[in-house]
Scaffold this motif. Structure first.
Motif, mmCIF file in Angstrom:
data_model
loop_
_atom_site.group_PDB
_atom_site.id
_atom_site.type_symbol
_atom_site.label_atom_id
_atom_site.label_comp_id
_atom_site.label_asym_id
_atom_site.label_seq_id
_atom_site.Cartn_x
_atom_site.Cartn_y
_atom_site.Cartn_z
ATOM 1 N N LEU A 15 -11.703 -51.824 70.115
ATOM 2 C CA LEU A 15 -12.724 -51.818 71.164
ATOM 3 C C LEU A 15 -13.288 -53.212 71.416
ATOM 4 O O LEU A 15 -13.572 -53.571 72.566
ATOM 5 C CB LEU A 15 -13.848 -50.840 70.814
ATOM 6 N N ILE A 16 -13.451 -53.992 70.368
ATOM 7 C CA ILE A 16 -13.950 -55.359 70.529
ATOM 8 C C ILE A 16 -12.964 -56.171 71.362
ATOM 9 O O ILE A 16 -13.372 -56.913 72.268
ATOM 10 C CB ILE A 16 -14.218 -56.015 69.160
ATOM 11 N N LYS A 17 -11.680 -56.022 71.113
ATOM 12 C CA LYS A 17 -10.676 -56.734 71.906
ATOM 13 C C LYS A 17 -10.766 -56.323 73.378
ATOM 14 O O LYS A 17 -10.665 -57.169 74.272
ATOM 15 C CB LYS A 17 -9.272 -56.460 71.367
ATOM 16 N N LYS A 18 -10.974 -55.041 73.625
ATOM 17 C CA LYS A 18 -11.095 -54.561 75.006
ATOM 18 C C LYS A 18 -12.365 -55.100 75.662
ATOM 19 O O LYS A 18 -12.343 -55.487 76.833
ATOM 20 C CB LYS A 18 -11.074 -53.037 75.044
ATOM 21 N N LEU A 19 -13.464 -55.134 74.920
ATOM 22 C CA LEU A 19 -14.711 -55.670 75.461
ATOM 23 C C LEU A 19 -14.582 -57.154 75.765
ATOM 24 O O LEU A 19 -15.049 -57.623 76.814
ATOM 25 C CB LEU A 19 -15.870 -55.418 74.491
ATOM 26 N N ILE A 20 -13.947 -57.892 74.888
ATOM 27 C CA ILE A 20 -13.743 -59.321 75.126
ATOM 28 C C ILE A 20 -12.894 -59.524 76.380
ATOM 29 O O ILE A 20 -13.177 -60.408 77.192
ATOM 30 C CB ILE A 20 -13.128 -60.001 73.885
ATOM 31 N N ALA A 21 -11.884 -58.685 76.562
ATOM 32 C CA ALA A 21 -11.057 -58.766 77.769
ATOM 33 C C ALA A 21 -11.889 -58.509 79.025
ATOM 34 O O ALA A 21 -11.570 -59.018 80.101
ATOM 35 C CB ALA A 21 -9.901 -57.774 77.683
ATOM 36 N N LEU A 22 -12.966 -57.732 78.881
ATOM 37 C CA LEU A 22 -13.859 -57.452 80.005
ATOM 38 C C LEU A 22 -14.945 -58.523 80.142
ATOM 39 O O LEU A 22 -15.795 -58.432 81.023
ATOM 40 C CB LEU A 22 -14.514 -56.073 79.821
ATOM 41 N N GLY A 23 -14.922 -59.502 79.252
ATOM 42 C CA GLY A 23 -15.885 -60.594 79.325
ATOM 43 C C GLY A 23 -17.165 -60.361 78.547
ATOM 44 O O GLY A 23 -18.141 -61.080 78.719
ATOM 45 N N VAL A 24 -17.169 -59.359 77.677
ATOM 46 C CA VAL A 24 -18.352 -59.057 76.863
ATOM 47 C C VAL A 24 -18.127 -59.627 75.464
ATOM 48 O O VAL A 24 -17.153 -59.277 74.795
ATOM 49 C CB VAL A 24 -18.603 -57.530 76.778
ATOM 50 N N TYR A 25 -19.026 -60.510 75.045
ATOM 51 C CA TYR A 25 -18.896 -61.142 73.735
ATOM 52 C C TYR A 25 -20.064 -60.796 72.811
ATOM 53 O O TYR A 25 -19.944 -60.870 71.605
ATOM 54 C CB TYR A 25 -18.813 -62.663 73.878
ATOM 55 N N LYS A 26 -21.201 -60.458 73.423
ATOM 56 C CA LYS A 26 -22.407 -60.139 72.665
ATOM 57 C C LYS A 26 -23.128 -58.982 73.332
ATOM 58 O O LYS A 26 -22.949 -58.717 74.504
ATOM 59 C CB LYS A 26 -23.364 -61.338 72.630
ATOM 60 N N LEU A 32 -20.474 -58.869 68.695
ATOM 61 C CA LEU A 32 -19.899 -57.522 68.636
ATOM 62 C C LEU A 32 -19.503 -57.132 67.214
ATOM 63 O O LEU A 32 -19.645 -55.978 66.821
ATOM 64 C CB LEU A 32 -18.681 -57.434 69.563
ATOM 65 N N TYR A 33 -19.029 -58.096 66.431
ATOM 66 C CA TYR A 33 -18.567 -57.782 65.075
ATOM 67 C C TYR A 33 -19.695 -57.312 64.155
ATOM 68 O O TYR A 33 -19.431 -56.672 63.143
ATOM 69 C CB TYR A 33 -17.871 -58.996 64.456
ATOM 70 N N SER A 34 -20.944 -57.595 64.531
ATOM 71 C CA SER A 34 -22.059 -57.172 63.684
ATOM 72 C C SER A 34 -22.586 -55.781 64.060
ATOM 73 O O SER A 34 -23.457 -55.256 63.373
ATOM 74 C CB SER A 34 -23.206 -58.191 63.767
ATOM 75 N N LEU A 35 -22.038 -55.185 65.120
ATOM 76 C CA LEU A 35 -22.491 -53.881 65.577
ATOM 77 C C LEU A 35 -21.748 -52.754 64.866
ATOM 78 O O LEU A 35 -20.662 -52.947 64.331
ATOM 79 C CB LEU A 35 -22.279 -53.750 67.085
ATOM 80 N N THR A 36 -22.340 -51.569 64.914
ATOM 81 C CA THR A 36 -21.674 -50.390 64.352
ATOM 82 C C THR A 36 -20.629 -49.885 65.345
ATOM 83 O O THR A 36 -20.645 -50.250 66.528
ATOM 84 C CB THR A 36 -22.676 -49.253 64.092
ATOM 85 N N LEU A 37 -19.765 -49.030 64.875
ATOM 86 C CA LEU A 37 -18.751 -48.446 65.749
ATOM 87 C C LEU A 37 -19.413 -47.691 66.900
ATOM 88 O O LEU A 37 -18.988 -47.812 68.046
ATOM 89 C CB LEU A 37 -17.823 -47.518 64.960
#
Length: 52
Positions: A15-26, A32-37
């Motif tokens: 999901l983090i990879k997909k969010l980054i592809a959408l331009g979401v980093y935080k 994102l890596y510090s968030l829960t699933l």
């Protein structure tokens, strides 16, 4: 228990990879890596709604 943790981490990574592809980093200033699933899934669904 270790297997469940592995599956959760794999889902988070996907999901983090997909969010980054959408331009979401935080989210709210947090990486994102510090968030829960659950938080990552909610953010991903929010971003999908923006596109559709």
């Amino acid at each position: 228990m270790a297997q469940l943790r592995k599956v959760v981490e794999q889902r988070k990574e996907e999901l983090i990879k997909k969010l980054i592809a959408l331009g979401v980093y935080k989210k709210d200033g947090h990486h994102l890596y510090s968030l829960t699933l659950s938080e990552i899934e909610a953010e991903y669904h929010k971003e999908l709604k923006k596109i559709n």
